[in-house]
Design an enzyme around this catalytic site. Structure first.
Site, mmCIF file in Angstrom:
data_model
loop_
_atom_site.group_PDB
_atom_site.id
_atom_site.type_symbol
_atom_site.label_atom_id
_atom_site.label_comp_id
_atom_site.label_asym_id
_atom_site.label_seq_id
_atom_site.Cartn_x
_atom_site.Cartn_y
_atom_site.Cartn_z
ATOM 1 N N TRP A 122 2.067 6.546 12.563
ATOM 2 C CA TRP A 122 0.674 6.556 12.092
ATOM 3 C C TRP A 122 0.020 5.201 12.310
ATOM 4 C CZ3 TRP A 122 -1.701 3.741 8.084
ATOM 5 C CH2 TRP A 122 -3.079 4.048 7.932
ATOM 6 N N HIS A 147 -14.596 -4.869 10.429
ATOM 7 C CA HIS A 147 -14.167 -3.588 10.998
ATOM 8 C C HIS A 147 -15.362 -2.684 11.273
ATOM 9 C CE1 HIS A 147 -9.853 -3.460 9.080
ATOM 10 N NE2 HIS A 147 -10.115 -4.605 9.653
ATOM 11 N N ARG A 166 0.379 -11.438 13.046
ATOM 12 C CA ARG A 166 -0.480 -10.630 12.171
ATOM 13 C C ARG A 166 0.048 -10.479 10.746
ATOM 14 N NH1 ARG A 166 -4.661 -9.212 11.135
ATOM 15 N NH2 ARG A 166 -4.685 -6.951 11.195
ATOM 16 N N TYR A 219 -7.039 6.805 12.996
ATOM 17 C CA TYR A 219 -6.921 5.581 12.199
ATOM 18 C C TYR A 219 -8.146 4.670 12.399
ATOM 19 C CZ TYR A 219 -6.138 0.810 11.067
ATOM 20 O OH TYR A 219 -6.341 -0.442 10.560
ATOM 21 N N GLU A 265 -4.171 -5.070 19.153
ATOM 22 C CA GLU A 265 -3.203 -5.206 18.059
ATOM 23 C C GLU A 265 -2.230 -4.034 18.009
ATOM 24 O OE1 GLU A 265 -5.193 -5.359 14.279
ATOM 25 O OE2 GLU A 265 -3.340 -4.968 13.176
ATOM 26 N N ASP A 322 -6.063 -3.616 1.287
ATOM 27 C CA ASP A 322 -4.828 -3.492 0.495
ATOM 28 C C ASP A 322 -4.158 -4.851 0.249
ATOM 29 O OD1 ASP A 322 -4.583 -2.173 3.320
ATOM 30 O OD2 ASP A 322 -2.581 -2.983 3.016
ATOM 31 N N HIS A 342 -2.487 0.507 16.307
ATOM 32 C CA HIS A 342 -1.739 1.033 15.167
ATOM 33 C C HIS A 342 -0.427 1.692 15.574
ATOM 34 C CE1 HIS A 342 -1.957 2.014 10.771
ATOM 35 N NE2 HIS A 342 -2.616 0.882 10.822
ATOM 36 N N ASP A 357 -7.277 -2.178 17.300
ATOM 37 C CA ASP A 357 -5.959 -1.942 16.699
ATOM 38 C C ASP A 357 -5.394 -0.615 17.210
ATOM 39 O OD1 ASP A 357 -3.750 -1.663 15.074
ATOM 40 O OD2 ASP A 357 -4.793 -2.159 13.203
ATOM 41 N N HIS A 388 -3.215 -10.884 8.274
ATOM 42 C CA HIS A 388 -3.604 -9.530 7.866
ATOM 43 C C HIS A 388 -4.482 -9.593 6.610
ATOM 44 C CE1 HIS A 388 -2.029 -5.300 6.632
ATOM 45 N NE2 HIS A 388 -2.876 -5.165 7.625
ATOM 46 N N GLU A 427 1.774 -6.923 11.258
ATOM 47 C CA GLU A 427 1.371 -6.653 9.872
ATOM 48 C C GLU A 427 2.465 -5.938 9.083
ATOM 49 O OE1 GLU A 427 -2.175 -4.352 10.643
ATOM 50 O OE2 GLU A 427 -1.158 -2.493 10.159
ATOM 51 N N ARG A 451 -13.956 -5.824 15.053
ATOM 52 C CA ARG A 451 -12.960 -4.858 15.501
ATOM 53 C C ARG A 451 -13.652 -3.537 15.766
ATOM 54 N NH1 ARG A 451 -7.846 -2.388 12.079
ATOM 55 N NH2 ARG A 451 -9.422 -0.885 11.423
ATOM 56 N N GLU A 498 -8.651 -11.627 9.427
ATOM 57 C CA GLU A 498 -9.220 -10.298 9.164
ATOM 58 C C GLU A 498 -9.884 -10.313 7.783
ATOM 59 O OE1 GLU A 498 -6.273 -7.226 8.766
ATOM 60 O OE2 GLU A 498 -7.691 -5.661 9.322
ATOM 61 N N ASN A 528 0.814 -1.220 0.000
ATOM 62 C CA ASN A 528 0.000 0.000 0.000
ATOM 63 C C ASN A 528 0.849 1.272 0.000
ATOM 64 O OD1 ASN A 528 -2.381 1.399 -0.031
ATOM 65 N ND2 ASN A 528 -3.005 0.873 2.064
HETATM 66 O O1 KDG Z 1 -1.915 -0.172 4.406
HETATM 67 C C1 KDG Z 1 -2.057 -0.039 5.784
HETATM 68 C C2 KDG Z 1 -3.099 -1.018 6.254
HETATM 69 O O2 KDG Z 1 -2.770 -2.305 5.822
HETATM 70 C C3 KDG Z 1 -3.254 -1.038 7.743
HETATM 71 O O3 KDG Z 1 -3.461 0.254 8.220
HETATM 72 C C4 KDG Z 1 -4.421 -1.920 8.096
HETATM 73 O O4 KDG Z 1 -3.767 -1.894 10.382
HETATM 74 C C5 KDG Z 1 -4.407 -2.390 9.492
HETATM 75 C C6 KDG Z 1 -5.236 -3.564 9.793
HETATM 76 O O5 KDG Z 1 -5.122 -4.046 10.916
HETATM 77 O O6 KDG Z 1 -5.965 -4.002 8.924
HETATM 78 MG MG MG Z 2 -3.508 -3.330 11.988
#
Ligand code: KDG
Ligand code: MG
Length: 421
Positions: A421, A136, A302, A173, A255, A335, A231, A229, A331, A281, A161, A358, A51
Site C-alpha cells: 500500500w 501535498h 526520509r 494513495y 519517493e 501522523d 509509496h 511519492d 518525514h 519513512e 508534492r 515535509e 499510525n
Molecule cells: O502513516 C502513513 C503515512 O505516514 C504515509 O503514508 C505518509 O507516505 C507518506 C508521506 O510521504 O508523507
Molecule cells: Mg511517503
C-alpha cells in the site's frame, strides 16, 4: 603516574526523572505523547505516534520503559538511549524505536529548557535562516490538481508534492477525499473497525503519471520544485522506467519507488535514471540505510525523528549521510505529532546537509491540544525561540479526545492479490 585510577568529579548533581506519563489523545487523529518530569519540575515531551499501531507503543512505553526511567538522570541522553536500545536485547522495529524516540525527544526538550535555549542551539545553532517545506497537492483530475497546487501556493508553499488519481483505479494513495471541507487534506488512516481496501494497477499508473507531470510543468513553469511519492508500489524495473519517464519534468525527488526492505533494488533503479531518489519513512535505524548510503543509491533520507529513535539517532544517521552528499527530507505527515514535527524542525535548522522538510498542516483540534511556537512564512518553517522544543501539551484538552481505533488501508490488485500500500 603509577597507580592512577579513573577519577571523576561531577560538574553538577544528577537531576532525577520523577514521573513519565503516556498520553494518548485523538483530536483530529491519534497521537502518543510521553511527558517526562524531573525532580526540578521541568517537563519534556516526546512523540511516539505510530499510525494505526498507537496502542502498541503506548503499552511498550508504559509496561517496559517508564519503570526503567524513574530515578535516572534526565541529562544523560546518550546513556539512556543506549540503555533502552541495548537492554531490551530485541533491537529495532517500529514499536521499540518509536518508544525510544519518545524518551529521547522528551529528554532533549528538558535539557534545552534547563539551558534556557531553543533546542536547535544545543544542536550546534542555526545553519540556515529557515526550513524549506513542501506541501501535498492532489486531485482526481487535472483541474482539481491545479486548483490544489494554487491553493498550496496561496498558503505560502514554494515546493509541492503532486499526487493524482489514475483512470481505472478507485482510490489512490495521497489523493484527498474531495469531500466538502476536507478537499486538500489527506488522512489515510480511517476510523473503521477493519482496514479500508483500495485497488491498484501499476501499469495504468506508469502510463498516466508522466502526462500529469507534463501538464503541471506546462501550467506552473519550470522553477517550482515538484515531488512525487510512489509509496512502495513498483518493482525495480518499473521504478527505473518511471524515473526515466519523469526526467523531462525535473522532479525534486521520486519517493519510495520500491518496497523499502530491499536496499539492493535501488541499485537497479539508479542505473537507469537521474531522477533524484528519496526513501526511508518506514525505516527505523541507520542499518536500514547501510547499503543505500555507502553506495550512494539515494539522494534524500526520509526517516521521521519519531520512528527512528529520536534526535540522538537521527543526528548520527544524517551525519553518516552527509559524508556521501545525501541530504535530509524528514518525514512530516499529520501522523507525526506537533511534538515530533518540532523535533524535526530543530534538527533541520541545525544540520548542514538539510534538504527539505515535509509539512502537512495539522487540524484545528490538534492545534488546540498541542500549543506550538513554530512559524511558516514564504515557504519556510522555523521552530521559534522558546526554550526546549517550543510545544506545550494542554492535558485537559487532550482528555476531551480519547483514542479512536483507526487503520491504514490495505491494497489489492484487480485479481484480489494483496499489494504494497
Ligand atoms: O502513516 C502513513 C503515512 O505516514 C504515509 O503514508 C505518509 O507516505 C507518506 C508521506 O510521504 O508523507
Ligand atoms: Mg511517503
Amino acid at each position: 603516574m603509577s597507580g592512577r585510577t579513573l577519577s571523576h568529579r561531577p560538574e553538577r548533581r544528577p537531576v532525577k526523572i520523577v514521573a513519565a506519563e503516556v498520553i494518548v489523545t485523538s483530536p483530529n487523529r491519534n497521537f502518543v505523547t510521553l511527558k517526562i518530569t524531573t525532580e526540578d519540575g521541568i517537563t519534556g515531551l516526546g512523540d511516539g505516534t505510530l499510525n494505526g499501531r498507537e496502542l502498541s507503543v503506548a503499552s511498550y512505553l508504559t509496561d517496559h520503559v517508564v519503570p526503567l526511567l524513574l530515578g535516572r538522570d534526565a541529562h544523560r541522553i546518550e546513556d539512556t538511549w543506549q540503555y533502552l536500545y541495548r537492554s531490551a536485547y530485541w533491537r529495532r522495529g517500529p514499536v521499540t524505536m518509536a518508544a525510544i524516540a519518545a524518551v529521547d525527544v522528551a529528554l532533549w526538550d528538558i535539557k534545552a529548557k534547563a539551558a534556557g535555549m531553543p533546542l536547535y542551539q544545543l544542536l550546534g545553532g542555526a545553519s540556515r535562516n529557515g526550513i524549506m517545506a513542501y506541501g501535498h497537492a492532489s486531485g482526481r483530475d487535472l483541474p482539481e490538481l491545479f486548483d490544489s497546487v494554487r491553493k498550496h501556493l496561496a498558503l505560502g508553499f514554494r515546493s509541492i508534492r503532486i499526487q493524482t488519481s489514475v483512470p481505472g483505479i478507485d482510490a489512490v494513495y495521497g489523493v484527498a477525499a474531495q469531500t466538502e471541507g476536507e478537499r486538500y487534506d489527506y488522512e489515510p488512516a480511517q476510523r473503521t473497525p477493519l482496514p479500508v481496501e483500495e485497488d491498484w494497477d501499476t501499469r495504468a499508473y506508469l502510463r498516466h503519471l508522466p502526462g500529469v507531470f507534463e501538464a503541471v510543468r506546462n501550467e506552473f513553469g519550470p522553477e517550482l520544485p515538484l515531488l512525487h511519492d510512489g509509496h512502495h508500489r513498483m518493482t525495480p524495473i518499473q521504478a527505473a522506467r518511471l524515473g526515466r519517464d519523469l526526467e523531462p519534468y525535473d522532479l525534486f525527488w521520486l519517493e519510495d519507488c520500491t518496497p523499502a526492505e530491499n536496499q539492493e533494488a535501488l541499485r537497479l533503479v539508479r542505473q537507469h535514471t537521474t531522477t533524484p531518489l528519496a526513501i526511508g519513512e518506514v525505516f527505523n535505524t541507520v542499518w536500514d540505510y547501510q547499503t543505500l548510503i555507502r553506495e550512494q543509491l539515494i539522494d534524500y533520507v526520509r526517516s521521521a525523528v519519531t520512528h527512528t529513535g529520536g534526535i540522538t539517532a537521527m543526528r548520527k544517521l544524517l551525519d553518516f549521510a552527509a559524508q556521501y552528499q545525501i541530504k535530509s527530507g524528514i518525514h512530516g505527515p499529520t501522523d507525526i505529532s506537533p511534538v515530533g514535527m518540532a523535533a524535526a524542525l530543530h534538527l533541520d535548522l541545525a544540520i548542514h546537509n538539510f534538504g527539505i522538510q515535509e509539512y502537512m498542516q495539522h487540524g484545528p483540534l490538534t492545534d488546540e491540544v498541542f500549543r506550538q511556537s513554530f512559524t511558516f512564512a514564504d515557504g519556510y518553517l522555523h521552530p521559534g525561540e522558546q526554550p526546549g522544543l517550543g510545544v506545550e501539551l494542554d492535558e485537559q484538552a487532550a482528555a476531551r479526545f480519547p483514542y479512536v481505533a483507526a487503520y491504514l488501508p490495505v491494497n489489492r490488485l484487480k485479481d484480489g492479490t494483496v499489494h504494497d500500500w
